[in-house]
Design a protein around this motif. Structure first.
Motif, mmCIF file in Angstrom:
data_model
loop_
_atom_site.group_PDB
_atom_site.id
_atom_site.type_symbol
_atom_site.label_atom_id
_atom_site.label_comp_id
_atom_site.label_asym_id
_atom_site.label_seq_id
_atom_site.Cartn_x
_atom_site.Cartn_y
_atom_site.Cartn_z
ATOM 1 N N THR A 179 1.528 -39.968 -49.475
ATOM 2 C CA THR A 179 1.137 -40.479 -50.783
ATOM 3 C C THR A 179 2.401 -40.612 -51.606
ATOM 4 O O THR A 179 3.140 -39.644 -51.768
ATOM 5 N N GLU A 180 2.620 -41.780 -52.107
ATOM 6 C CA GLU A 180 3.833 -42.124 -52.824
ATOM 7 C C GLU A 180 5.037 -41.689 -52.016
ATOM 8 O O GLU A 180 5.196 -42.123 -50.899
ATOM 9 N N THR A 181 5.899 -40.813 -52.537
ATOM 10 C CA THR A 181 7.061 -40.389 -51.755
ATOM 11 C C THR A 181 6.898 -38.985 -51.211
ATOM 12 O O THR A 181 7.854 -38.391 -50.769
ATOM 13 N N GLU B 117 -1.512 -46.120 -44.098
ATOM 14 C CA GLU B 117 -0.557 -45.247 -44.768
ATOM 15 C C GLU B 117 0.746 -46.003 -44.945
ATOM 16 O O GLU B 117 1.134 -46.797 -44.099
ATOM 17 N N TRP B 118 1.445 -45.719 -46.053
ATOM 18 C CA TRP B 118 2.700 -46.409 -46.318
ATOM 19 C C TRP B 118 3.521 -45.626 -47.323
ATOM 20 O O TRP B 118 3.020 -44.744 -48.014
ATOM 21 N N PHE B 119 4.793 -45.976 -47.405
ATOM 22 C CA PHE B 119 5.685 -45.395 -48.402
ATOM 23 C C PHE B 119 5.712 -46.309 -49.608
ATOM 24 O O PHE B 119 5.770 -47.525 -49.469
ATOM 25 N N LEU B 120 5.708 -45.727 -50.785
ATOM 26 C CA LEU B 120 5.843 -46.502 -52.009
ATOM 27 C C LEU B 120 7.162 -46.143 -52.681
ATOM 28 O O LEU B 120 7.595 -44.993 -52.656
ATOM 29 N N GLN B 121 7.784 -47.102 -53.307
ATOM 30 C CA GLN B 121 8.984 -46.821 -54.074
ATOM 31 C C GLN B 121 8.579 -46.242 -55.426
ATOM 32 O O GLN B 121 7.605 -46.666 -56.023
ATOM 33 N N SER B 122 9.345 -45.330 -55.891
ATOM 34 C CA SER B 122 9.043 -44.689 -57.152
ATOM 35 C C SER B 122 9.858 -45.348 -58.265
ATOM 36 O O SER B 122 11.045 -45.622 -58.098
ATOM 37 N N TYR C 192 -4.805 -51.722 -48.240
ATOM 38 C CA TYR C 192 -5.767 -51.020 -49.079
ATOM 39 C C TYR C 192 -7.036 -50.639 -48.317
ATOM 40 O O TYR C 192 -7.983 -50.144 -48.901
#
Length: 191
Positions: free
Chosen positions: A185-187, A137-142, A132
């Motif tokens: 950002t997100e996917t 930067e990172w990938f987030l699962q939806s 945070y």
């Protein structure tokens, strides 16, 4: 800077600094004597044995002239030497955090140890970094998946003025190297 380093004639903090220093210097030797005496009074052989070893060690330390630390701090000087021998292990396992790289981080050492023992050095995904903070930067699962328009997952590195734009896969390159040109950002990958 502490006053003791700047003042050439510091005043002692106690009324009798010599007495306090004597109590601190010989406290472990006095504890060994008290342990031996309490063993004699309680008729406990183990207390007499342990206290006797401490008393004999303290007397030897007071009579020897090779080591100033042992002469000034009988019995306690040996504790210092034992802790000095275990200093790297104490620092490695109790004092240093996982990312202190002196000379190597704990994760790097663990990887070397695993490879040396022929143990799988593959680790699950995860990080100890604070994601945070600014610039991470990172990938987030939806939770709700959507069909993708482009299934290639490739990006073109280089702008309109670039003479040789490069078509590269996002997943085969470290994101830190190409992160300057896009954000995740997100996917979605946005330029």
């Amino acid at each position: 800077m502490p006053q003791s380093r700047t003042n050439l004639n510091p005043k002692p903090k106690h009324d009798s600094p010599y007495l306090v220093s004597l109590l601190l210097r010989y406290s472990t030797f006095a504890a060994a004597i008290l342990l031996c005496l309490s063993g004699l009074l309680l008729m406990n052989g183990w207390l007499v044995f342990l206290g006797g070893i401490g008393v004999a060690l303290g007397v030897y330390d007071l009579l020897q002239s090779k080591h100033a630390i042992l002469k000034n701090y009988p019995v306690a000087g040996h504790i210092r030497y034992v802790l000095e021998d275990f200093r790297p292990e104490i620092r490695q396992y109790f004092l240093e955090d996982d990312k202190a790289q002196v000379p190597f981080a704990r994760q790097q050492r663990a990887l070397v140890y695993q490879r040396a023992k022929n143990v799988s050095d593959t680790n699950a995904f995860g990080t100890l970094d604070n994601l945070y903070t600014h610039g991470k930067e990172w990938f987030l699962q939806s939770a709700v998946s959507q069909p993708l328009e482009n299934k290639d997952f490739r990006i073109i590195v280089g702008g309109e003025r670039c003479k040789q734009p490069h078509d590269m896969s996002v997943f085969n390159r470290p994101l830190a190297k190409v992160a300057e040109n896009f954000t995740i950002t997100e996917t979605l990958i946005t330029f």
